[in-house]
Motif scaffolding. Structure first.
Motif, mmCIF file in Angstrom:
data_model
loop_
_atom_site.group_PDB
_atom_site.id
_atom_site.type_symbol
_atom_site.label_atom_id
_atom_site.label_comp_id
_atom_site.label_asym_id
_atom_site.label_seq_id
_atom_site.Cartn_x
_atom_site.Cartn_y
_atom_site.Cartn_z
ATOM 1 N N LEU A 528 -1.165 -15.473 -26.641
ATOM 2 C CA LEU A 528 -1.768 -16.693 -27.180
ATOM 3 C C LEU A 528 -2.817 -16.341 -28.233
ATOM 4 C CD1 LEU A 528 -2.179 -19.773 -27.123
ATOM 5 C CD2 LEU A 528 -3.821 -19.415 -25.236
ATOM 6 N N LEU A 529 -3.595 -15.298 -27.973
ATOM 7 C CA LEU A 529 -4.595 -14.847 -28.947
ATOM 8 C C LEU A 529 -3.925 -14.491 -30.271
ATOM 9 C CD1 LEU A 529 -7.428 -12.280 -28.227
ATOM 10 C CD2 LEU A 529 -5.931 -11.956 -30.171
ATOM 11 N N ARG A 530 -2.819 -13.735 -30.191
ATOM 12 C CA ARG A 530 -2.116 -13.341 -31.401
ATOM 13 C C ARG A 530 -1.543 -14.561 -32.135
ATOM 14 N NH1 ARG A 530 -2.324 -9.344 -35.029
ATOM 15 N NH2 ARG A 530 -2.015 -7.285 -34.175
ATOM 16 N N ALA A 531 -1.039 -15.531 -31.365
ATOM 17 C CA ALA A 531 -0.478 -16.722 -31.986
ATOM 18 C C ALA A 531 -1.560 -17.521 -32.707
ATOM 19 C CB ALA A 531 0.209 -17.577 -30.924
ATOM 20 N N ALA A 535 -1.736 -18.478 -36.669
ATOM 21 C CA ALA A 535 -1.955 -19.839 -37.165
ATOM 22 C C ALA A 535 -3.222 -19.943 -38.004
ATOM 23 C CB ALA A 535 -2.026 -20.811 -35.987
ATOM 24 N N GLY A 536 -3.898 -18.806 -38.212
ATOM 25 C CA GLY A 536 -5.106 -18.816 -39.033
ATOM 26 C C GLY A 536 -6.330 -19.367 -38.347
ATOM 27 N N ASP A 537 -6.426 -19.206 -37.027
ATOM 28 C CA ASP A 537 -7.558 -19.753 -36.269
ATOM 29 C C ASP A 537 -8.232 -18.627 -35.475
ATOM 30 O OD1 ASP A 537 -9.392 -21.236 -34.900
ATOM 31 O OD2 ASP A 537 -7.967 -22.701 -34.088
ATOM 32 N N PRO A 538 -9.039 -17.780 -36.127
ATOM 33 C CA PRO A 538 -9.697 -16.680 -35.401
ATOM 34 C C PRO A 538 -10.706 -17.163 -34.372
ATOM 35 C CG PRO A 538 -10.485 -16.801 -37.665
ATOM 36 C CD PRO A 538 -9.327 -17.736 -37.570
ATOM 37 N N ASP A 539 -11.307 -18.352 -34.556
ATOM 38 C CA ASP A 539 -12.269 -18.865 -33.577
ATOM 39 C C ASP A 539 -11.579 -19.137 -32.244
ATOM 40 O OD1 ASP A 539 -14.327 -18.704 -35.396
ATOM 41 O OD2 ASP A 539 -14.109 -20.781 -36.066
ATOM 42 N N ALA A 540 -10.381 -19.730 -32.293
ATOM 43 C CA ALA A 540 -9.636 -19.983 -31.058
ATOM 44 C C ALA A 540 -9.222 -18.667 -30.406
ATOM 45 C CB ALA A 540 -8.409 -20.849 -31.359
ATOM 46 N N ALA A 541 -8.872 -17.669 -31.229
ATOM 47 C CA ALA A 541 -8.527 -16.356 -30.682
ATOM 48 C C ALA A 541 -9.725 -15.732 -29.983
ATOM 49 C CB ALA A 541 -8.027 -15.446 -31.795
ATOM 50 N N THR A 542 -10.932 -15.930 -30.529
ATOM 51 C CA THR A 542 -12.147 -15.405 -29.904
ATOM 52 C C THR A 542 -12.377 -16.052 -28.553
ATOM 53 O OG1 THR A 542 -13.148 -14.970 -32.068
ATOM 54 C CG2 THR A 542 -14.635 -15.103 -30.187
ATOM 55 N N GLU A 543 -12.138 -17.354 -28.431
ATOM 56 C CA GLU A 543 -12.297 -18.047 -27.152
ATOM 57 C C GLU A 543 -11.363 -17.467 -26.098
ATOM 58 O OE1 GLU A 543 -11.902 -22.227 -27.490
ATOM 59 O OE2 GLU A 543 -13.495 -22.455 -28.986
ATOM 60 N N VAL A 544 -10.124 -17.179 -26.501
ATOM 61 C CA VAL A 544 -9.181 -16.577 -25.552
ATOM 62 C C VAL A 544 -9.687 -15.215 -25.102
ATOM 63 C CG1 VAL A 544 -6.836 -15.695 -25.242
ATOM 64 C CG2 VAL A 544 -7.217 -17.812 -26.526
ATOM 65 N N LEU A 545 -10.164 -14.403 -26.032
ATOM 66 C CA LEU A 545 -10.650 -13.066 -25.689
ATOM 67 C C LEU A 545 -11.868 -13.142 -24.783
ATOM 68 C CD1 LEU A 545 -10.313 -10.013 -26.142
ATOM 69 C CD2 LEU A 545 -11.823 -10.217 -28.124
ATOM 70 N N ASP A 546 -12.793 -14.043 -25.081
ATOM 71 C CA ASP A 546 -14.002 -14.180 -24.258
ATOM 72 C C ASP A 546 -13.667 -14.667 -22.858
ATOM 73 O OD1 ASP A 546 -15.519 -13.320 -26.359
ATOM 74 O OD2 ASP A 546 -16.151 -15.326 -27.004
ATOM 75 N N ARG A 557 -9.524 -1.847 -25.261
ATOM 76 C CA ARG A 557 -8.588 -2.881 -25.724
ATOM 77 C C ARG A 557 -9.357 -4.120 -26.161
ATOM 78 N NH1 ARG A 557 -4.138 -4.421 -21.745
ATOM 79 N NH2 ARG A 557 -2.896 -4.853 -23.602
ATOM 80 N N ARG A 558 -10.417 -4.449 -25.479
ATOM 81 C CA ARG A 558 -11.239 -5.587 -25.887
ATOM 82 C C ARG A 558 -11.825 -5.330 -27.283
ATOM 83 N NH1 ARG A 558 -13.142 -9.525 -22.820
ATOM 84 N NH2 ARG A 558 -12.620 -8.351 -20.936
ATOM 85 N N GLU A 559 -12.321 -4.103 -27.507
ATOM 86 C CA GLU A 559 -12.850 -3.763 -28.824
ATOM 87 C C GLU A 559 -11.760 -3.827 -29.890
ATOM 88 O OE1 GLU A 559 -15.971 -3.086 -30.098
ATOM 89 O OE2 GLU A 559 -16.565 -3.927 -28.173
ATOM 90 N N TRP A 560 -10.560 -3.420 -29.524
ATOM 91 C CA TRP A 560 -9.458 -3.471 -30.481
ATOM 92 C C TRP A 560 -9.216 -4.909 -30.953
ATOM 93 C CZ3 TRP A 560 -6.610 -0.821 -33.738
ATOM 94 C CH2 TRP A 560 -5.425 -1.384 -34.211
ATOM 95 N N PHE A 561 -9.116 -5.830 -30.006
ATOM 96 C CA PHE A 561 -8.841 -7.217 -30.386
ATOM 97 C C PHE A 561 -10.050 -7.854 -31.074
ATOM 98 C CE2 PHE A 561 -5.418 -6.746 -27.219
ATOM 99 C CZ PHE A 561 -4.352 -7.172 -28.013
ATOM 100 N N ARG A 562 -11.256 -7.421 -30.742
ATOM 101 C CA ARG A 562 -12.420 -7.896 -31.498
ATOM 102 C C ARG A 562 -12.293 -7.473 -32.968
ATOM 103 N NH1 ARG A 562 -15.988 -10.146 -28.157
ATOM 104 N NH2 ARG A 562 -16.348 -9.256 -26.086
ATOM 105 N N GLY A 563 -11.843 -6.250 -33.175
ATOM 106 C CA GLY A 563 -11.659 -5.786 -34.538
ATOM 107 C C GLY A 563 -10.580 -6.557 -35.275
ATOM 108 N N VAL A 564 -9.468 -6.821 -34.595
ATOM 109 C CA VAL A 564 -8.372 -7.567 -35.219
ATOM 110 C C VAL A 564 -8.822 -8.977 -35.572
ATOM 111 C CG1 VAL A 564 -6.071 -8.528 -34.840
ATOM 112 C CG2 VAL A 564 -6.581 -6.193 -34.101
ATOM 113 N N ILE A 565 -9.558 -9.634 -34.643
ATOM 114 C CA ILE A 565 -10.052 -10.984 -34.907
ATOM 115 C C ILE A 565 -11.035 -10.982 -36.069
ATOM 116 C CG2 ILE A 565 -11.441 -12.863 -33.952
ATOM 117 C CD1 ILE A 565 -10.214 -12.198 -31.209
ATOM 118 N N ALA A 566 -11.967 -10.023 -36.066
ATOM 119 C CA ALA A 566 -12.955 -9.954 -37.147
ATOM 120 C C ALA A 566 -12.274 -9.732 -38.496
ATOM 121 C CB ALA A 566 -13.955 -8.838 -36.868
ATOM 122 N N LEU A 567 -11.257 -8.875 -38.517
ATOM 123 C CA LEU A 567 -10.547 -8.629 -39.772
ATOM 124 C C LEU A 567 -9.802 -9.879 -40.226
ATOM 125 C CD1 LEU A 567 -10.129 -6.272 -41.713
ATOM 126 C CD2 LEU A 567 -8.070 -5.663 -40.441
#
Length: 771
Positions: A528-531, A535-546, A557-567
């Motif tokens: 879901l985070l990747r989706a 869809a161009g919504d990094p804020d929603a991806a951050t909510e999923v990760l948090d 792995r958490r740091e990895w996805f933080r990096g992907v979201i930030a990028l």
């Protein structure tokens, strides 16, 4: 006092002075130019010919759970850069070791011939005075005084404990009616080591290990424990126990001896000592060779860990090389991981700092391997004045400056926090394999790509076409890079395979999958985070990760996805910081370096980007994004030759080979007016094009791009040179060739405006004719 008393110690890195013939800091005798440090006058075994090495010696200490004390001191100091995450990869895969494959097929480790056992015997077996200490209080005993030599037997003047440093077995003695003693091989903190012949089994050579001081209760217990453990262990890289024998001591009391195989070879410590230069300094082992040793021996430690045992005292003295094989010897410090009562033995400078509080673990053994690698490769002593020598900074050591990933591996393996170290011997060996390939590539070796077991495949190339034919190369779009980066693979979750394709799955489809799923596991929520990112919504991806708890996701792995979201959100500095942490945790993996390089390039940090692109491209040129990225960075710096070399490294088997060859042609034209292109570079680019099988439209376009500067250049360089792209090197002929390319391209295009532009250009370059 001897003539040398008060003189400074000549050993590199030691600030001590000589007292009574030995250094008061490191305990060694004065270094002799061109001479071995062992075996002088038979006072100690020469590890270059010895078959055995004691488990402990100078600098070795035991920590007793009953007292809570230990001689082990503080941890190594940290260095610059990110620290690894506090959790490892969680991988549980194991690896095995098979004799004769030292170097993993990548490193040619020089063989060590097996030595004649009888040549390893000590002529005059004695314990050097500087190593004589009381087994109870640790104070010096048996030392010289007023010109009189020290006693080899007696009582400690501080606590009255008896001591004896005399070998208990003489040559010719038959132990237990079976083992005929030939003499002494070595001595150490836990006992004398004897060479013997097994008269009941084909007169084979064996080793008998007894006690140095039978009055030491802890040492007696350790010897008994060693016999118990060794009897259970069968591994090709671990010394084998044959038997346990007894022989009456001086007072008639039976003394136990462990009977084990003889390993004829050279310890890693002696291999290092043999590299001592005439000036007394030490030339470290090549990094690749030392890594090969560690990769070979780590499975033996993993074997012990899988059986609930910790080795505790790993160090160069306890690894023997013979031929092209290694053997882990001297298991006197082995202890059960759940043993909270027995003393823990280890060596200062290698032992992990938490031993005194939490006891041994696989992580503490990992620490000893990391410290051993540092001692073998960096030219540092394990300890100074009883304090572990800290790892130097890259600015202080050329090896670390040259091999960043190796530096990061050492930092993680020896981190003072055990939760930040590699979680297992197998994990460390896996990361060492990647670092080894990187080291070999940096030293000019052939690339040796490998498949990651931690990351899945990439979701495509993120920037293959940014080497424009005019101006300077473009920079990748952060969101596009984030979309193409691969995802970590969790072997324990069956849904992990879905994450690989998540970037191309519609968000609504993912939501429907989650709604219909009885259990929403970690991997499905990451999907879901990747989706959301797709869809161009990094804020929603951050909510999923948090929303993922600490037990759901490893820290790295958490740091990895933080990096992907930030990028994905364009926050390149935050992405660089996150990917740098992942790199510190997984120094042998290519993907974190590639992500860090791309994020740095997006941020305009070309120096950082180029360095890390190179770390990926050299050992694995098939990773096209790294080669293209390195070429862009070099081209922006004005190094066109370097950029072309980076693109040429992409192998012909790569799907991006043709694109790389065309990009190399474009590099020749970058930032240059047509008349400024060098003829040699232009001809080299033309030869490259003629070797490629290109689609007609592409072939015409590339040829036209080269004919334009050729027309300008021929008027300056003069006519009559070698043919160029199949036509004579004359301005008129080159103009006709360029005209044909442009008119043919105009017929092939379906875009009306482009067709008109091509025809206009063709008319402009056509030479004057009568018709």
């Amino acid at each position: 006092m001897t003539a040398a008393d008060g003189a400074p110690c000549a050993r590199p890195g030691c600030a001590g002075t000589l007292q009574d013939g030995y250094c008061d800091e490191c305990g060694h005798a004065p270094a002799q130019a061109g001479a071995s440090t062992g075996g002088a006058s038979g006072a100690t075994v020469d590890p270059g010919t010895a078959a055995w090495s004691p488990s402990t010696g100078s600098g070795t200490a035991a920590w007793s759970p009953s007292t809570g004390t230990a001689a082990s001191t503080g941890p190594s100091t940290g260095t610059s850069g990110s620290r690894p995450s506090r959790r490892g990869t969680g991988r549980t895969s194991t690896s095995s070791s098979a004799g004769g494959r030292l170097g993993a097929g990548l490193v040619d480790v020089p063989p060590v011939p097996q030595v004649d056992p009888s040549s390893a015997l000590l002529i005059d077996p004695q314990v050097p005075e500087h190593k004589r200490v009381c087994s109870r209080c640790g104070g010096p005993v048996g030392r010289s005084k007023d010109g009189r030599p020290g006693r080899v037997e007696g009582f400690c003047p501080r606590d009255g404990a008896p001591f004896s440093f005399r070998p208990k077995l003489e040559p010719g003695v038959l132990v237990d009616g079976q083992y005929e003693v030939q003499g002494c091989l070595a001595h150490g903190g836990l006992g004398w080591i004897y060479l013997a012949l097994d008269r009941k089994v084909s007169d084979r050579w064996v080793v008998l290990k007894g006690l140095l001081d039978s009055g030491d209760a802890d040492a007696m217990a350790a010897a008994a424990a060693e016999a118990r453990f060794l009897a259970q262990i069968r591994h090709p890289d671990i010394v084998t126990i044959h038997n346990f024998a007894q022989h009456p001591g001086d007072d008639g009391t039976p003394v136990g001896y462990i009977v084990m195989e003889y390993v004829g070879g050279v310890s890693l410590k002696q291999l290092l000592e043999d590299r001592r230069r005439p000036d007394g300094t030490l030339e470290p082992l090549p990094v690749a060779q030392a890594i090969a040793y560690a990769i070979e021996i780590l499975p033996a430690l993993g074997f012990l860990h899988s059986r609930g045992l910790a080795y505790c005292d790993f160090k160069p003295e306890n690894v023997i090389q013979y031929e092209r094989q290694l053997k882990l010897i001297d298991l006197g410090a082995v202890i059960r991981l759940d043993d909270e009562r027995s003393p823990v033995y280890g060596t200062i400078g290698y032992q992990a700092p938490e031993i005194a509080t939490v006891g041994p673990s696989p992580s503490s053994d990992v620490h000893t391997v990391g410290r051993t690698l540092a001692v073998l490769t960096l030219g540092i002593p394990p300890a100074r004045r009883g304090v572990p020598t800290p790892l130097p900074e890259p600015s202080e050591n050329p090896v670390l400056a040259r091999h960043e990933s190796f530096h990061r591996l050492l930092r993680r393996a020896t981190d003072p926090d055990p939760l930040r170290r590699f979680g297992s011997a197998e994990e460390m060996a896996d990361q060492l394999g990647g670092v080894l390939r990187e080291v070999l590539a940096a030293e000019g070796g052939h690339p040796a790509p490998r498949t990651s077991t931690i990351f899945g495949p990439r979701h495509g190339d993120f920037a293959p076409d940014l080497l424009a034919a005019a101006g300077e190369p473009g920079r990748p779009e952060p969101a596009q890079v984030a979309a193409r980066l691969p995802d970590p693979v969790a072997g324990g979750d069956p849904a992990s395979s879905l994450l690989v394709a998540a970037s191309s799955v519609d968000l609504d489809d993912v939501r429907r999958m989650l709604a219909s799923s009885a259990q929403q596991g970690t991997e499905m929520r990451l999907m879901l985070l990747r989706a959301h990112l797709g869809a161009g919504d990094p804020d929603a991806a951050t909510e999923v990760l948090d929303g993922l708890g600490g037990d759901d996701l490893d820290d790295w792995r958490r740091e990895w996805f933080r990096g992907v979201i930030a990028l994905s959100a364009g926050r390149t500095d935050a992405a660089c910081a996150a990917f740098d942490t992942v790199y510190a945790t997984l120094p042998g993996e290519m993907v974190p370096k590639l992500a860090l390089a791309a994020a740095a390039e997006c941020a305009g940090q070309d120096a950082v980007a180029g360095h890390h692109y190179g770390l990926v491209a050299r050992p694995d040129p098939s990773i096209a994004d790294a080669a293209f990225g390195l070429a862009r960075v070099l081209a922006r710096a004005g190094d066109r030759a370097g950029a072309v070399a980076a693109l040429d490294a992409i192998p012909e088997t790569s799907s991006r080979y043709v694109a790389a060859q065309l990009a190399a042609v474009q590099v020749v034209l970058l930032g240059c007016a047509p008349a400024e292109v060098e003829e040699a570079e232009l001809r080299s680019a033309a030869d490259r094009v003629e070797r490629l099988a290109l689609a007609p439209a592409t072939d015409l376009q590339v040829r036209a791009s080269l004919l334009v500067p050729a027309v300008e250049l021929v008027s300056v360089a003069g006519e009559g040179g070698a043919p160029f792209l199949g036509c004579p090197w004359r301005e008129r002929d080159l103009r006709f060739a360029l005209e044909r390319c442009l008119r043919t391209s105009a017929r092939l295009t379906t875009d009306r405006a482009e067709r008109i532009g091509l025809v206009d250009r063709a008319n402009a370059v056509r030479p004057l004719t009568w018709v």
